[in-house]
Write a protein that holds these residues in place. Structure first.
Motif, mmCIF file in Angstrom:
data_model
loop_
_atom_site.group_PDB
_atom_site.id
_atom_site.type_symbol
_atom_site.label_atom_id
_atom_site.label_comp_id
_atom_site.label_asym_id
_atom_site.label_seq_id
_atom_site.Cartn_x
_atom_site.Cartn_y
_atom_site.Cartn_z
ATOM 1 N N LEU A 26 10.637 30.568 19.989
ATOM 2 C CA LEU A 26 10.548 31.758 19.141
ATOM 3 C C LEU A 26 9.576 32.775 19.730
ATOM 4 N N GLU A 27 8.487 32.292 20.328
ATOM 5 C CA GLU A 27 7.529 33.192 20.967
ATOM 6 C C GLU A 27 8.171 33.904 22.163
ATOM 7 N N ALA A 28 9.025 33.189 22.901
ATOM 8 C CA ALA A 28 9.696 33.807 24.045
ATOM 9 C C ALA A 28 10.649 34.906 23.585
ATOM 10 N N LEU A 29 11.367 34.661 22.485
ATOM 11 C CA LEU A 29 12.237 35.703 21.932
ATOM 12 C C LEU A 29 11.430 36.950 21.607
ATOM 13 N N ALA A 30 10.288 36.756 20.936
ATOM 14 C CA ALA A 30 9.454 37.891 20.538
ATOM 15 C C ALA A 30 8.909 38.622 21.760
ATOM 16 N N ALA A 31 8.485 37.874 22.772
ATOM 17 C CA ALA A 31 7.914 38.497 23.979
ATOM 18 C C ALA A 31 8.931 39.382 24.684
ATOM 19 N N LEU A 32 10.205 38.994 24.610
ATOM 20 C CA LEU A 32 11.254 39.759 25.284
ATOM 21 C C LEU A 32 11.884 40.806 24.378
ATOM 22 N N GLY A 33 11.479 40.822 23.112
ATOM 23 C CA GLY A 33 12.066 41.784 22.185
ATOM 24 C C GLY A 33 13.508 41.473 21.824
ATOM 25 N N ILE A 34 13.887 40.206 21.916
ATOM 26 C CA ILE A 34 15.250 39.796 21.561
ATOM 27 C C ILE A 34 15.295 39.523 20.061
ATOM 28 N N ASP A 35 16.205 40.166 19.383
ATOM 29 C CA ASP A 35 16.349 40.020 17.938
ATOM 30 C C ASP A 35 16.672 38.564 17.596
ATOM 31 N N SER A 36 15.812 37.933 16.800
ATOM 32 C CA SER A 36 15.995 36.514 16.495
ATOM 33 C C SER A 36 17.143 36.251 15.542
ATOM 34 N N THR A 37 17.755 37.318 15.018
ATOM 35 C CA THR A 37 18.923 37.112 14.148
ATOM 36 C C THR A 37 20.229 37.063 14.942
ATOM 37 N N ARG A 38 20.126 37.290 16.236
ATOM 38 C CA ARG A 38 21.329 37.177 17.085
ATOM 39 C C ARG A 38 21.720 35.711 17.231
ATOM 40 N N ARG A 39 22.952 35.496 17.680
ATOM 41 C CA ARG A 39 23.434 34.148 17.951
ATOM 42 C C ARG A 39 23.552 33.945 19.459
ATOM 43 N N ALA A 40 23.585 32.680 19.874
ATOM 44 C CA ALA A 40 23.553 32.345 21.302
ATOM 45 C C ALA A 40 24.665 33.037 22.087
ATOM 46 N N GLU A 41 25.848 33.108 21.506
ATOM 47 C CA GLU A 41 26.985 33.638 22.259
ATOM 48 C C GLU A 41 26.873 35.123 22.561
ATOM 49 N N THR A 42 25.880 35.821 21.944
ATOM 50 C CA THR A 42 25.715 37.250 22.214
ATOM 51 C C THR A 42 24.748 37.520 23.350
ATOM 52 N N LEU A 43 23.990 36.508 23.780
ATOM 53 C CA LEU A 43 23.024 36.715 24.856
ATOM 54 C C LEU A 43 23.715 36.690 26.214
ATOM 55 N N SER A 44 23.306 37.591 27.085
ATOM 56 C CA SER A 44 23.842 37.596 28.443
ATOM 57 C C SER A 44 23.207 36.488 29.268
ATOM 58 N N VAL A 45 23.795 36.228 30.423
ATOM 59 C CA VAL A 45 23.204 35.250 31.340
ATOM 60 C C VAL A 45 21.792 35.669 31.714
ATOM 61 N N ASN A 46 21.599 36.959 31.975
ATOM 62 C CA ASN A 46 20.267 37.447 32.355
ATOM 63 C C ASN A 46 19.249 37.253 31.234
ATOM 64 N N GLU A 47 19.681 37.374 29.993
ATOM 65 C CA GLU A 47 18.756 37.166 28.880
ATOM 66 C C GLU A 47 18.360 35.691 28.768
ATOM 67 N N PHE A 48 19.309 34.793 28.993
ATOM 68 C CA PHE A 48 18.955 33.370 28.994
ATOM 69 C C PHE A 48 17.992 33.053 30.125
ATOM 70 N N VAL A 49 18.221 33.642 31.287
ATOM 71 C CA VAL A 49 17.330 33.426 32.421
ATOM 72 C C VAL A 49 15.940 33.972 32.111
ATOM 73 N N ALA A 50 15.892 35.117 31.466
ATOM 74 C CA ALA A 50 14.602 35.701 31.101
ATOM 75 C C ALA A 50 13.856 34.800 30.113
ATOM 76 N N LEU A 51 14.561 34.213 29.155
ATOM 77 C CA LEU A 51 13.926 33.283 28.223
ATOM 78 C C LEU A 51 13.324 32.093 28.967
ATOM 79 N N ALA A 52 14.113 31.543 29.901
ATOM 80 C CA ALA A 52 13.614 30.405 30.675
ATOM 81 C C ALA A 52 12.399 30.798 31.508
#
Length: 297
Positions: free
Chosen positions: A261-287
């Motif tokens: 959850l902290e990683a989502l906040a740090a990247l400004g990714i809306d936590s109400t989104r669902r996994a299938e809406t994130l791009s590959v680059n967004e998943f990589v950024a979370l990691a």
């Protein structure tokens, strides 16, 4: 433009192609051996020579290139590979197919190395060597685990230069799926993070013997550089958590992932989104954020 191979190599390739053409047709070989596709081994034989040649042309092989093939069965794809002048290392688990493949090996004048074994257990890097291509009509029951293993090798890029693979179309669709689609998931993210991916051709069920219940597709993957600061194992943990509850919002699916959850906040990714809406680059950024945080250390 690639340099032309030496004349001697070209004539050797032509001689091998002529010897292979003189072999009995695949259907005759199968009938004589009493070889029937075994569902337990995930077998469906592709015998259409035009389709096989088209698949091999998409690889762009040059004489002397090495190819690692899984599950050649009666050797339809193997014949097409050998006709290019490639050196083929084929791993076949089914002992019933070995006599047919041994005759093909004899006709290839040493260009075919036949391994009787389980592709899930052999060391492909040792057998094929660095810089080999992978080409296979993958058995349905082990196709995804094999691909995942090839994609998660470290260091990266791995030992293979390209992979041209036949899957059930449903699996192929998952590999190339875009965010926001029903097919998009963990395999999509992993494959597209590690490689350039594309579906080369669709193979209708009637092209196989016996016809499976679903169509198949040929997927081509070419490794691309991956960020050194994003361990692939961590990326897999992120996608496992996110897609493990894909119908839920990220704030719910990632709350069990330390630092998620902290990683989502740090990247400004809306936590109400669902996994299938994130791009590959967004998943990589979370990691990447998780890898740099104390929670991952």
């Amino acid at each position: 433009m690639r340099p032309r191979p030496p004349a001697g190599r070209r004539s050797l390739s032509q001689a091998i192609a002529e010897r292979i053409a003189a072999l009995p047709p695949l259907r005759d070989e199968i009938a004589a051996a009493g070889l029937r596709a075994d569902k337990a081994l995930g077998q469906n034989f592709l015998l259409d020579l035009n389709l096989l040649d088209r698949i091999v042309r998409s690889i762009g092989l040059q004489p002397g290139d090495r190819v690692f093939e899984v599950g050649p069965g009666p050797g339809g794809l193997t014949r097409a590979l050998l006709k290019t002048g490639a050196q083929v290392i084929a791993v076949e688990r089914d002992a019933r197919a070995l006599p047919i493949l041994q005759r093909l090996a004899a006709a290839s004048d040493g260009a075919l190395t036949l391994i009787h074994g389980d592709a899930m257990a052999v060391n492909a890097r040792e057998l094929a060597g660095e810089g080999a291509h992978i080409a296979a009509n993958l058995p349905y029951n082990i196709g995804t685990p094999l691909l995942t293993g090839w994609l998660t090798q470290t260091p990266w890029p791995g030992w293979w230069r390209s992979a041209t693979l036949m899957f059930q179309k449903e699996v192929a669709d998952r590999i190339v799926a875009a965010p926001g689609t029903g097919a998009y998931g963990r395999l999509s993210v992993l494959a597209q993070h590690r490689a350039q991916v594309a579906i080369e051709t669709i193979l209708p069920a009637r092209a196989f013997t016996p016809p499976p219940k679903v169509d198949s597709a040929v997927v081509r993957l070419v490794p691309k550089p991956a960020p050194e600061d994003v361990p692939v194992a961590l990326l897999e943990r992120v996608t496992a958590a996110a897609f493990g509850q894909r119908r839920k919002m990220l704030r719910q699916s990632l709350k069990g992932l330390p630092g998620g959850l902290e990683a989502l906040a740090a990247l400004g990714i809306d936590s109400t989104r669902r996994a299938e809406t994130l791009s590959v680059n967004e998943f990589v950024a979370l990691a990447r954020v998780l890898h740099s945080s104390p929670a991952d250390s």
